[in-house]
Design a protein around this motif. Structure first.
Motif, PDB file in Angstrom:
ATOM      1  N   ILE A 219     -10.430 -11.663  -0.903  1.00 27.74           N
ATOM      2  CA  ILE A 219      -9.470 -11.296  -1.948  1.00 27.74           C
ATOM      3  C   ILE A 219      -8.617 -10.123  -1.485  1.00 27.74           C
ATOM      4  O   ILE A 219      -7.391 -10.120  -1.654  1.00 27.74           O
ATOM      5  CB  ILE A 219     -10.221 -10.959  -3.252  1.00 27.74           C
ATOM      6  CG1 ILE A 219     -10.849 -12.231  -3.836  1.00 27.74           C
ATOM      7  CG2 ILE A 219      -9.266 -10.327  -4.268  1.00 27.74           C
ATOM      8  CD1 ILE A 219     -11.773 -11.971  -5.013  1.00 27.74           C
TER       9      ILE A 219
ATOM     10  N   TYR B 105      -7.862  -3.655   4.703  1.00 30.88           N
ATOM     11  CA  TYR B 105      -6.419  -3.444   4.642  1.00 30.88           C
ATOM     12  C   TYR B 105      -5.827  -3.339   6.047  1.00 30.88           C
ATOM     13  O   TYR B 105      -4.801  -3.939   6.349  1.00 30.88           O
ATOM     14  CB  TYR B 105      -6.093  -2.179   3.847  1.00 30.88           C
ATOM     15  CG  TYR B 105      -4.626  -1.793   3.919  1.00 30.88           C
ATOM     16  CD1 TYR B 105      -3.664  -2.479   3.180  1.00 30.88           C
ATOM     17  CD2 TYR B 105      -4.204  -0.766   4.761  1.00 30.88           C
ATOM     18  CE1 TYR B 105      -2.321  -2.150   3.262  1.00 30.88           C
ATOM     19  CE2 TYR B 105      -2.854  -0.422   4.851  1.00 30.88           C
ATOM     20  CZ  TYR B 105      -1.928  -1.124   4.105  1.00 30.88           C
ATOM     21  OH  TYR B 105      -0.593  -0.793   4.205  1.00 30.88           O
TER      22      TYR B 105
ATOM     23  N   GLU C 217       7.099 -17.352   2.169  1.00 31.32           N
ATOM     24  CA  GLU C 217       7.182 -18.541   1.324  1.00 31.32           C
ATOM     25  C   GLU C 217       8.346 -19.461   1.719  1.00 31.32           C
ATOM     26  O   GLU C 217       8.480 -20.550   1.180  1.00 31.32           O
ATOM     27  CB  GLU C 217       7.346 -18.124  -0.146  1.00 31.32           C
ATOM     28  CG  GLU C 217       6.216 -17.269  -0.681  1.00 31.32           C
ATOM     29  CD  GLU C 217       4.896 -18.014  -0.770  1.00 31.32           C
ATOM     30  OE1 GLU C 217       4.919 -19.257  -0.629  1.00 31.32           O
ATOM     31  OE2 GLU C 217       3.855 -17.371  -0.957  1.00 31.32           O
TER      32      GLU C 217
ATOM     33  N   SER D 295      -7.374 -16.257   2.630  1.00 31.90           N
ATOM     34  CA  SER D 295      -8.504 -15.396   2.298  1.00 31.90           C
ATOM     35  C   SER D 295      -9.763 -15.773   3.083  1.00 31.90           C
ATOM     36  O   SER D 295     -10.624 -14.932   3.321  1.00 31.90           O
ATOM     37  CB  SER D 295      -8.801 -15.473   0.801  1.00 31.90           C
ATOM     38  OG  SER D 295      -9.154 -16.786   0.419  1.00 31.90           O
TER      39      SER D 295
ATOM     40  N   ILE E 216       3.637 -12.522   3.691  1.00 29.49           N
ATOM     41  CA  ILE E 216       3.481 -13.860   3.132  1.00 29.49           C
ATOM     42  C   ILE E 216       4.856 -14.505   3.065  1.00 29.49           C
ATOM     43  O   ILE E 216       5.690 -14.136   2.247  1.00 29.49           O
ATOM     44  CB  ILE E 216       2.825 -13.807   1.736  1.00 29.49           C
ATOM     45  CG1 ILE E 216       1.451 -13.144   1.830  1.00 29.49           C
ATOM     46  CG2 ILE E 216       2.720 -15.209   1.144  1.00 29.49           C
ATOM     47  CD1 ILE E 216       0.750 -12.975   0.497  1.00 29.49           C
TER      48      ILE E 216
ATOM     49  N   GLU F  62       3.134  -4.810   5.679  1.00 30.75           N
ATOM     50  CA  GLU F  62       2.912  -5.755   4.577  1.00 30.75           C
ATOM     51  C   GLU F  62       4.185  -6.511   4.218  1.00 30.75           C
ATOM     52  O   GLU F  62       4.125  -7.638   3.718  1.00 30.75           O
ATOM     53  CB  GLU F  62       2.418  -4.998   3.347  1.00 30.75           C
ATOM     54  CG  GLU F  62       0.972  -4.557   3.412  1.00 30.75           C
ATOM     55  CD  GLU F  62       0.503  -4.021   2.079  1.00 30.75           C
ATOM     56  OE1 GLU F  62       0.218  -4.833   1.176  1.00 30.75           O
ATOM     57  OE2 GLU F  62       0.454  -2.781   1.934  1.00 30.75           O
TER      58      GLU F  62
ATOM     59  N   ARG G  26      -2.538 -10.750   9.656  1.00 28.39           N
ATOM     60  CA  ARG G  26      -2.047 -12.114   9.546  1.00 28.39           C
ATOM     61  C   ARG G  26      -2.106 -12.762  10.926  1.00 28.39           C
ATOM     62  O   ARG G  26      -2.227 -12.066  11.945  1.00 28.39           O
ATOM     63  CB  ARG G  26      -0.616 -12.158   8.984  1.00 28.39           C
ATOM     64  CG  ARG G  26       0.535 -11.978   9.946  1.00 28.39           C
ATOM     65  CD  ARG G  26       0.671 -10.575  10.538  1.00 28.39           C
ATOM     66  NE  ARG G  26       0.702  -9.515   9.568  1.00 28.39           N
ATOM     67  CZ  ARG G  26       1.843  -9.077   9.014  1.00 28.39           C
ATOM     68  NH1 ARG G  26       2.996  -9.615   9.369  1.00 28.39           N
ATOM     69  NH2 ARG G  26       1.817  -8.076   8.159  1.00 28.39           N
TER      70      ARG G  26
ATOM     71  N   GLN H 102      -8.075  -9.273   1.675  1.00 27.37           N
ATOM     72  CA  GLN H 102      -7.259  -9.727   2.800  1.00 27.37           C
ATOM     73  C   GLN H 102      -6.046 -10.522   2.334  1.00 27.37           C
ATOM     74  O   GLN H 102      -4.952 -10.383   2.893  1.00 27.37           O
ATOM     75  CB  GLN H 102      -8.112 -10.601   3.729  1.00 27.37           C
ATOM     76  CG  GLN H 102      -7.323 -11.237   4.880  1.00 27.37           C
ATOM     77  CD  GLN H 102      -8.217 -11.889   5.896  1.00 27.37           C
ATOM     78  OE1 GLN H 102      -8.720 -11.218   6.792  1.00 27.37           O
ATOM     79  NE2 GLN H 102      -8.428 -13.190   5.775  1.00 27.37           N
ATOM     80  N   ARG H 103      -6.228 -11.334   1.324  1.00 25.48           N
ATOM     81  CA  ARG H 103      -5.119 -12.183   0.857  1.00 25.48           C
ATOM     82  C   ARG H 103      -4.016 -11.375   0.186  1.00 25.48           C
ATOM     83  O   ARG H 103      -2.823 -11.649   0.383  1.00 25.48           O
ATOM     84  CB  ARG H 103      -5.668 -13.230  -0.114  1.00 25.48           C
ATOM     85  CG  ARG H 103      -4.610 -14.145  -0.743  1.00 25.48           C
ATOM     86  CD  ARG H 103      -3.932 -14.998   0.304  1.00 25.48           C
ATOM     87  NE  ARG H 103      -2.983 -15.926  -0.296  1.00 25.48           N
ATOM     88  CZ  ARG H 103      -1.747 -15.632  -0.663  1.00 25.48           C
ATOM     89  NH1 ARG H 103      -1.309 -14.382  -0.487  1.00 25.48           N
ATOM     90  NH2 ARG H 103      -0.962 -16.540  -1.197  1.00 25.48           N
ATOM     91  N   PHE H 104      -4.388 -10.373  -0.594  1.00 24.72           N
ATOM     92  CA  PHE H 104      -3.393  -9.701  -1.422  1.00 24.72           C
ATOM     93  C   PHE H 104      -3.040  -8.277  -0.982  1.00 24.72           C
ATOM     94  O   PHE H 104      -1.997  -7.759  -1.377  1.00 24.72           O
ATOM     95  CB  PHE H 104      -3.876  -9.658  -2.880  1.00 24.72           C
ATOM     96  CG  PHE H 104      -4.024 -11.017  -3.494  1.00 24.72           C
ATOM     97  CD1 PHE H 104      -2.905 -11.753  -3.859  1.00 24.72           C
ATOM     98  CD2 PHE H 104      -5.270 -11.572  -3.686  1.00 24.72           C
ATOM     99  CE1 PHE H 104      -3.030 -13.014  -4.423  1.00 24.72           C
ATOM    100  CE2 PHE H 104      -5.410 -12.834  -4.246  1.00 24.72           C
ATOM    101  CZ  PHE H 104      -4.287 -13.565  -4.611  1.00 24.72           C
ATOM    102  N   LYS H 105      -3.878  -7.648  -0.150  1.00 23.35           N
ATOM    103  CA  LYS H 105      -3.569  -6.267   0.231  1.00 23.35           C
ATOM    104  C   LYS H 105      -4.124  -5.985   1.619  1.00 23.35           C
ATOM    105  O   LYS H 105      -5.133  -5.285   1.802  1.00 23.35           O
ATOM    106  CB  LYS H 105      -4.174  -5.295  -0.788  1.00 23.35           C
ATOM    107  CG  LYS H 105      -3.654  -3.864  -0.667  1.00 23.35           C
ATOM    108  CD  LYS H 105      -2.153  -3.783  -0.991  1.00 23.35           C
ATOM    109  CE  LYS H 105      -1.656  -2.339  -0.930  1.00 23.35           C
ATOM    110  NZ  LYS H 105      -0.185  -2.261  -1.183  1.00 23.35           N
ATOM    111  N   SER H 106      -3.445  -6.512   2.643  1.00 25.78           N
ATOM    112  CA  SER H 106      -3.889  -6.300   4.017  1.00 25.78           C
ATOM    113  C   SER H 106      -2.706  -6.419   4.959  1.00 25.78           C
ATOM    114  O   SER H 106      -1.702  -7.061   4.648  1.00 25.78           O
ATOM    115  CB  SER H 106      -4.962  -7.333   4.389  1.00 25.78           C
ATOM    116  OG  SER H 106      -5.343  -7.194   5.740  1.00 25.78           O
TER     117      SER H 106
END
Length: 514
Positions: free
Chosen positions: A424, A307, A500, A470, A498, A494, A433, A426-430
């Protein structure tokens, strides 16, 4: 190439040649006493009769000795199998143990001399070749001539190197009896550290560690203007030498279980096997601490550290597989496939391995607490399959042997279940970047070319889009090779991590991609 580098290269080649030739030196003899002393009590009577035709004979090579051993041993077992007397079949492989005790020759009598002439010269040669590399050049990463190199761009030297590594791993995992001369060569070192005779795994661990140290020196020279790379290299050298190699051997010397404190399930896939749990529980307070430590690494350390720092805290700073990839495998990082097709295969394969590891472990734990009444012997069969297909063939033969063919992170990218678990998180809860400044990107492609994980970094940089993948191990090479400072490794909030809706910068001025 400077004179001292030429000397270093020459010494390395001499040492490598000696290492290859040593297994063919010596003779082999077997006696009833040796057989009885090196087989299980339940098999002693049978093995003594099976190998009786070999007693007193001298075999000039390991090939003739092992051929005679297999002929007698397989004839006995095949007869029992044909009668379906499965309980009487000897399933244990005594080839390595008996070849080792039956070996005679100068290597056994003078192990230090042969060690110096092989591994010693290779290490000294590697050091001489690397320690003054780029001395007369300004700081900065040099990739000149990479794609003109026969070694680094799938040329003849690359093919030979890959073939040698593949053959070595195949012999190490499935035919270790052919390496007993090399094992005798490092026997004094093993007895010095752990108090026990050397095995093929001690030989491998020693070579593995020395390779990381020697090629780590190359990393210091190559990236001497980049503190992040130098500290990261020092970290993997430290963890491999101490936690992966020395500490487990010293624990054995102290009559404690062999344990690598940095190895984490599911990479350490046998952590929950019944024999491992029994070893922990029967080793008193130290064993119980090891068990609790391993569980805490899985459920607390992985999510918490990932995280805050991303998976780089382990994959690029601690892991032994990553340490070998970042040092020995560094010359091959540009060979990773950057295509979308490869990315699709990557996601399917690595997460399938993770699922397999989780299912296998769940069945193992359930069987352990049910007294193996749930699925019985199926658990052992599943362990054997995973150990062969993933632990040996994928992680070893393909994972390292394919460096010169597919880049240095084949295992980490396509097969490591721990990398999948870390990815997993790293991609969703970290907070980690790689940020990009698209306005400065000149599309040179250095970042994508030298990404060992096969990420098309340039595609993100051109769009001004932060990289949150990830698979990214946070090695920082993409940032280091960028001539414009477009990329930066960050641990930030956070929120909006990401993106978009990246800003597209090109000939049509600036627009928002909706």
């Amino acid at each position: 190439m400077k004179s001292i580098q030429k000397i270093g290269l020459g010494l390395f080649l001499i040492g490598l040649t000696a290492f290859i030739l040593i297994p063919f030196i010596g003779t082999y003899t077997l006696s009833k006493e040796l057989v009885l002393a090196n087989t299980k009590e339940i098999h002693q009577e049978s093995m003594a009769k099976i190998l009786a035709p070999m007693y007193g004979q001298e075999y000039s090579t390991n090939f003739t000795f092992l051929a005679a051993f297999r002929e007698n041993f397989n004839t006995y077992n095949d007869g029992l199998k044909s009668q379906e007397l499965w309980d009487d079949v000897i399933w244990d492989d005594y080839g390595f143990a008996l070849a080792k005790v039956g070996f005679q020759g100068p290597v056994r009598e003078n192990p230090w001399i042969f060690f110096i002439l092989s591994i010693g010269l290779a290490v000294i040669g590697g050091f001489l070749y690397n320690f003054r590399k780029h001395e007369d050049e300004p700081e900065g990463i040099k990739n000149n001539g990479v794609y003109h190199s026969s070694l680094k761009n799938r040329g003849l030297l690359g093919m030979l190197t890959g073939t040698f590594l593949i053959v070595f791993y195949i012999v190490l995992y499935w035919f270790p009896a052919y390496l007993v001369a090399l094992v005798w060569m490092v026997n004094p070192i093993s007895e010095m550290i752990s108090g026990n005779p050397a095995s093929q795994w001690f030989l491998y661990g020693l070579i593995y560690t020395l390779a990381i140290i020697v090629m780590g020196i190359r990393m210091f020279r190559r990236y001497r203007g980049n503190k992040y790379q130098q500290i990261r290299t020092a970290s993997v050298m430290f963890f491999q030498t101490s936690f992966a190699f020395l500490i487990p051997e010293i624990l054995v010397l102290l009559n404690q279980p062999y344990y690598d404190f940095k190895n984490i399930w599911p990479l350490d896939y046998d952590f929950f096997y019944d024999y491992q749990i029994s070893t922990f529980l029967s080793s008193g307070g130290v064993g119980l601490f090891m068990l609790i430590w391993g569980i805490l690494l899985i459920i607390i350390a992985v999510p918490v550290f990932t995280y805050f720092f991303g998976k780089r805290w382990y994959c690029s700073w601690v892991c032994g597989c990553g340490g070998l990839a970042e040092t020995v495998g560094d010359p091959f990082r540009q060979l990773s496939d950057k295509s979308v097709k490869a990315w699709k295969y990557e996601r399917v394969i690595i997460h399938s391995v993770l699922v397999l590891a989780v299912v296998m472990t769940a069945i193992t734990i359930a069987n352990y607490f049910s007294g193996f009444s749930l699925l019985g012997n199926i658990t052992n069969q599943l362990h054997s399959f995973y150990g062969f297909a993933i632990g040996s063939a994928f992680a070893g033969v393909v994972g390292t042997g394919f460096y010169p063919f597919m880049g240095n992170r084949v295992w980490c990218r396509f097969g490591c279940p721990l990398a999948a678990y870390l990815g997993i998180v790293q991609r969703f809860k970290s907070r980690f970047r790689i940020t990009t400044n698209g306005g400065q990107c000149i599309s040179c492609g250095n970042c994508s070319t030298y990404c060992e994980m096969g990420i098309d970094v340039r595609w993100y940089a051109q769009r001004g889009q932060d990289i949150v993948r990830s698979s990214c191990v946070g090695c920082g090479i993409c940032s280091a090779v960028c001539p414009r400072g477009v990329l930066k490794l960050e641990n930030g909030p956070e929120e909006n991590r990401i993106n978009e809706l990246p800003i597209i910068i090109g000939n049509d001025s600036i627009k928002i991609n909706l």
